[in-house]
Write a protein that holds these residues in place. Structure first.
Motif, short mmCIF file in Angstrom:
data_model
loop_
_atom_site.label_atom_id
_atom_site.label_comp_id
_atom_site.label_asym_id
_atom_site.label_seq_id
_atom_site.Cartn_x
_atom_site.Cartn_y
_atom_site.Cartn_z
N SER A 1 6.07 -4.37 -1.11
CA SER A 1 6.35 -3.77 -2.41
C SER A 1 5.25 -2.78 -2.79
CB SER A 1 6.47 -4.86 -3.48
OG SER A 1 6.66 -4.30 -4.76
N ILE A 2 4.00 -3.15 -2.58
CA ILE A 2 2.89 -2.24 -2.87
C ILE A 2 3.01 -0.97 -2.03
CG2 ILE A 2 0.39 -1.92 -2.75
CD1 ILE A 2 0.10 -4.93 -3.32
N ASP A 3 3.29 -1.14 -0.74
CA ASP A 3 3.38 0.02 0.16
C ASP A 3 4.52 0.95 -0.25
OD1 ASP A 3 1.23 -0.79 1.67
OD2 ASP A 3 2.43 -1.76 3.21
N ARG A 4 5.67 0.37 -0.61
CA ARG A 4 6.80 1.21 -1.02
C ARG A 4 6.46 1.98 -2.30
NH1 ARG A 4 9.91 -3.33 0.60
NH2 ARG A 4 9.97 -4.09 -1.55
N ALA A 5 5.86 1.30 -3.24
CA ALA A 5 5.50 1.96 -4.50
C ALA A 5 4.49 3.07 -4.29
CB ALA A 5 4.95 0.92 -5.48
N VAL A 6 3.49 2.80 -3.46
CA VAL A 6 2.46 3.80 -3.20
C VAL A 6 3.04 5.00 -2.47
CG1 VAL A 6 0.35 4.23 -1.89
CG2 VAL A 6 0.53 2.18 -3.31
N ASP A 7 3.90 4.77 -1.50
CA ASP A 7 4.55 5.88 -0.80
C ASP A 7 5.33 6.76 -1.78
OD1 ASP A 7 3.55 5.05 1.62
OD2 ASP A 7 5.39 4.06 2.28
N GLU A 8 6.03 6.12 -2.70
CA GLU A 8 6.79 6.86 -3.71
C GLU A 8 5.87 7.68 -4.61
OE1 GLU A 8 9.39 5.63 -7.65
OE2 GLU A 8 9.54 4.36 -5.87
N LEU A 9 4.77 7.08 -5.01
CA LEU A 9 3.84 7.78 -5.90
C LEU A 9 3.16 8.95 -5.20
CD1 LEU A 9 2.25 4.66 -7.64
CD2 LEU A 9 3.81 6.33 -8.68
N TYR A 10 2.84 8.80 -3.92
CA TYR A 10 2.22 9.89 -3.18
C TYR A 10 3.14 11.12 -3.13
CZ TYR A 10 -1.67 7.05 -1.41
OH TYR A 10 -2.79 6.29 -1.29
N GLN A 11 4.43 10.88 -3.14
CA GLN A 11 5.38 12.00 -3.10
C GLN A 11 5.51 12.68 -4.46
OE1 GLN A 11 9.17 10.83 -1.35
NE2 GLN A 11 8.15 9.44 0.06
N VAL B 1 7.76 9.12 -18.81
CA VAL B 1 7.48 7.77 -18.33
C VAL B 1 8.19 7.61 -16.99
CG1 VAL B 1 7.68 5.29 -18.74
CG2 VAL B 1 7.30 6.83 -20.67
N ARG B 2 7.43 7.36 -15.96
CA ARG B 2 8.01 7.05 -14.65
C ARG B 2 8.11 5.55 -14.50
NH1 ARG B 2 4.53 11.43 -13.17
NH2 ARG B 2 5.59 13.09 -12.02
N LEU B 3 9.11 5.10 -13.79
CA LEU B 3 9.28 3.68 -13.51
C LEU B 3 9.09 3.44 -12.01
CD1 LEU B 3 12.52 2.99 -15.60
CD2 LEU B 3 10.14 2.90 -16.36
N VAL B 4 8.38 2.39 -11.68
CA VAL B 4 8.19 2.06 -10.28
C VAL B 4 8.24 0.54 -10.10
CG1 VAL B 4 5.66 2.00 -10.43
CG2 VAL B 4 6.75 2.46 -8.23
N GLU B 5 8.90 0.12 -9.05
CA GLU B 5 8.97 -1.30 -8.72
C GLU B 5 7.72 -1.66 -7.93
OE1 GLU B 5 11.69 -3.96 -5.77
OE2 GLU B 5 12.77 -2.85 -7.34
N LEU B 6 6.95 -2.61 -8.46
CA LEU B 6 5.68 -2.97 -7.83
C LEU B 6 5.36 -4.43 -8.12
CD1 LEU B 6 2.99 -2.40 -6.42
CD2 LEU B 6 2.15 -1.38 -8.55
N ASP B 7 5.45 -5.24 -7.08
CA ASP B 7 5.04 -6.64 -7.13
C ASP B 7 3.67 -6.74 -6.48
OD1 ASP B 7 4.57 -9.35 -6.78
OD2 ASP B 7 6.57 -9.81 -6.01
N LEU C 1 5.11 3.13 -15.53
CA LEU C 1 5.31 1.73 -15.89
C LEU C 1 5.74 0.99 -14.63
CD1 LEU C 1 7.31 0.48 -19.00
CD2 LEU C 1 7.37 -0.70 -16.81
N ALA C 2 4.87 0.11 -14.16
CA ALA C 2 5.16 -0.65 -12.94
C ALA C 2 5.55 -2.07 -13.31
CB ALA C 2 3.94 -0.67 -12.02
N ALA C 3 6.61 -2.55 -12.70
CA ALA C 3 7.09 -3.91 -12.94
C ALA C 3 7.61 -4.48 -11.63
CB ALA C 3 8.19 -3.91 -14.00
N ARG C 4 7.80 -5.80 -11.61
CA ARG C 4 8.23 -6.45 -10.37
C ARG C 4 9.64 -6.05 -9.95
NH1 ARG C 4 7.47 -12.67 -10.99
NH2 ARG C 4 7.82 -12.16 -13.20
N SER C 5 10.43 -5.54 -10.89
CA SER C 5 11.76 -5.05 -10.54
C SER C 5 12.08 -3.84 -11.40
CB SER C 5 12.83 -6.13 -10.74
OG SER C 5 13.06 -6.35 -12.12
#
Length: 237
Positions: free
Chosen positions: A70-80, A58-64, A36-40
């Protein structure tokens, strides 16, 4: 002897409310692990309490989707955390055309709608392509609108119409570009839905709006890539 297969994983942008939250619920019920991706993270955590998870992940990720960092941080987290991504639902969107039309809409409003509704979907798909291509028959589902079709472009909702028209075009371009990797890309129209965006007068509930997304994720062949759907039926761009 059976071989264990891990559940499919789906990421939903703008998953914290409305159609996005209903998509998360439907995918959970279909057996997916949901991101579940949300802006915060605050929005994401609040949404989590509205999901019937029954022990599912259910994983939570911050993604604006309008913010590259914000996209780069979320993607880096998901790759891990992930070894693949089976379904990406580009649901995040805005409907900013209050009290404007094509003769009065500002450049800033046009930019906001285009950046969120079209460019955001393109950038998220680009960034997650390496994870998508590791899945068997991955799917990208773009939540669009009838307002983005040539027949229904409306001067009364200019930034929304133009941004969804661009998203529909991006769907076709991405479908062609990702076909060699075995990744399908679809657009869908949820109809007029009772959400914060759609308002209380809308005839459909979020679950009805989410239904075609769930169907595309679970049943539709990747051979249908590039197509546009409403109510599980093929429609014209």
């Amino acid at each position: 002897m059976s071989t264990y297969q891990s559940p499919k994983t789906a990421l939903v942008t703008g998953g914290n409310r409305g159609i996005g939250l209903a998509v998360c619920q439907g995918l959970l019920e279909a057996g997916f692990e949901v991101i579940l991706a949300a802006r915060s993270l605050h929005r994401a955590r609040t949404a989590l309490s509205h999901l019937d998870r029954e022990g599912k992940t259910v994983r939570l990720v911050e993604l604006d989707v309008t913010n590259e960092q914000s996209i780069d941080r979320a993607v880096d987290e998901l790759y891990q955390e992930l070894d693949r991504l089976d379904v990406l639902v580009n649901n995040a969107g805005v409907y900013p055309d209050e009290e404007v039309d094509i003769l009065t809409v500002s450049r800033d409003l046009l930019r906001l709608a285009m950046d969120t509704n079209a460019f955001g979907a393109i950038r998220v798909t680009q960034k997650l392509f390496p994870l998508l291509k590791k899945a068997n028959h991955a799917k990208v589902i773009n939540v669009s609108s009838g307002y983005g079709t040539w027949e229904n472009l409306s001067p009364a909702v200019p930034s929304y119409s133009l941004s969804k028209l661009a998203l529909n075009g991006a769907t076709q371009l991405l479908a062609e570009a990702l076909k060699p990797a075995g990744i399908a890309v679809f657009a869908m129209c949820p109809g007029w839905v009772r959400t914060e965006m759609g308002g209380d007068a809308a005839p459909r509930d979020p679950e009805e709006g989410a239904d075609t997304v769930i169907w595309l994720a679970t049943e539709v062949s990747v051979m249908q890539t590039g197509k546009f759907f409403r109510d599980r039926q093929l429609i014209e761009y």
